[in-house]
Design an enzyme around this catalytic site. Structure first.
Site, PDB file in Angstrom:
ATOM      1  N   ALA A 149      41.618  34.070  41.558  1.00 63.88           N
ATOM      2  CA  ALA A 149      40.200  34.903  41.197  1.00 63.88           C
ATOM      3  C   ALA A 149      40.789  35.970  40.374  1.00 63.88           C
ATOM      4  O   ALA A 149      40.030  36.299  39.287  1.00 63.88           O
ATOM      5  CB  ALA A 149      39.471  35.247  42.459  1.00 63.88           C
ATOM      6  N   TYR A 150      41.675  36.870  40.819  1.00 64.42           N
ATOM      7  CA  TYR A 150      42.117  37.939  40.176  1.00 64.42           C
ATOM      8  C   TYR A 150      42.512  37.502  38.578  1.00 64.42           C
ATOM      9  O   TYR A 150      41.947  38.262  37.567  1.00 64.42           O
ATOM     10  CB  TYR A 150      43.186  38.537  40.781  1.00 64.42           C
ATOM     11  CG  TYR A 150      43.585  39.874  40.125  1.00 64.42           C
ATOM     12  CD1 TYR A 150      42.792  41.039  40.237  1.00 64.42           C
ATOM     13  CD2 TYR A 150      44.918  40.127  39.691  1.00 64.42           C
ATOM     14  CE1 TYR A 150      43.521  42.424  39.507  1.00 64.42           C
ATOM     15  CE2 TYR A 150      45.451  41.276  38.987  1.00 64.42           C
ATOM     16  CZ  TYR A 150      44.479  42.423  39.065  1.00 64.42           C
ATOM     17  OH  TYR A 150      44.898  43.490  38.442  1.00 64.42           O
ATOM     18  N   SER A 151      43.351  36.728  38.573  1.00 58.91           N
ATOM     19  CA  SER A 151      43.957  36.203  37.184  1.00 58.91           C
ATOM     20  C   SER A 151      42.907  35.707  36.318  1.00 58.91           C
ATOM     21  O   SER A 151      42.804  35.894  35.187  1.00 58.91           O
ATOM     22  CB  SER A 151      45.117  35.058  37.434  1.00 58.91           C
ATOM     23  OG  SER A 151      46.057  35.701  38.111  1.00 58.91           O
TER      24      SER A 151
END
Length: 258
Positions: A149-151
């Site tokens: 999700a962060y990437s």
């Protein structure tokens, strides 16, 4: 000093990369606006910077709340430099990622910089100058398990960097991004733990995690007139992790003639 006469808003600047950036920009002559959710920590950061003789103030804001985001834009007023640094880092494999954390990552890492930029860039365009620096991640360049999700959100922010450079560049507003590798910040340590961070120290060609100031130096450069002909690019500040292949023993492969 190279940032004399400028006003810089740095999101997520009560600690870590954001605070290091605020400190360096203030030392370079900018009037800095610190933002974050923690009132006491934000006020302490502003006092510490002001104690050096620089100009700093704190605006409390929750970037996941659209009303708070609008309030931040209004309270900040016209700025010359915007650093979209605030981020939320959920960890976990895709199959176990919970929707609440996913939504917070979307709101913090994409929606907030998108609409904060939309609110503040018209004043930069009217003046014919300004600099926006978005903070991405090494994970937007290479696949890393557990940070999907962060990437993904940071990849989107890098795409926005290029689009905004095309949209705002003709009016004199530059937009660039910095993609840090693992950095010894509170957010990273809270997500991966000290033991993992210590192992990552030896995971790149420079054999150490970045300090927040390592990343902040590049942010300040991109915001300054020294980078006046840099627009729409992402600079990797990861100690060579995305550029240099290392074998399983951790050693770089030597060159070999054929």
């Amino acid at each position: 000093m190279e940032l004399d006469g400028t006003i810089a808003l740095i999101t997520g600047s009560t600690s870590g990369i954001g605070r290091a950036t605020a400190e360096l920009m203030a030392a370079a002559g900018a009037r800095v606006i610190i933002t974050g959710r923690d009132l006491e920590r934000g006020k302490a950061a502003a006092r510490a910077i002001s104690g050096t003789g620089a100009d700093a103030r704190f605006i409390a804001a929750d970037l996941t709340d659209p009303e708070s985001l609008r309030g931040l834009a209004g309270d900040a007023g016209e700025v010359d430099i915007l650093v979209n640094n605030a981020a939320f880092l959920p960890t976990g494999l895709t199959t176990v990622q919970d929707m609440k954390s996913f939504d917070i990552a979307l709101a913090t890492n994409i929606r907030a910089p998108y609409f904060l930029t939309a609110a503040l860039v018209p004043a930069m365009i009217a003046k014919g100058r300004g600099s926006i620096v978005n903070i991405g991640t090494m994970g937007a360049r290479i696949g890393m398990p557990g940070v999907s999700a962060y990437s993904a959100t940071k990849s989107a922010l890098e795409a926005l960097t290029r689009t905004w450079a095309a949209e705002f560049g003709p009016a004199g507003v530059r937009v660039n991004a910095v993609a840090p590798g693992p950095t010894r910040t509170e957010m990273v340590l809270a997500s991966i733990g000290e033991e993992t961070a210590d192992r990552m120290d030896a995971g790149g060609p420079l054999d150490r995690l970045a300090a927040p100031a390592d990343i902040a130096e590049v942010i300040v450069f991109l915001a300054s007139d020294r980078a006046r002909h840099i627009n729409g690019t992402t600079i990797a500040v990861d100690g060579g992790r995305t550029a240099v292949y290392r074998n399983q023993s951790g050693n770089q492969l030597s060159s070999r003639s054929t």
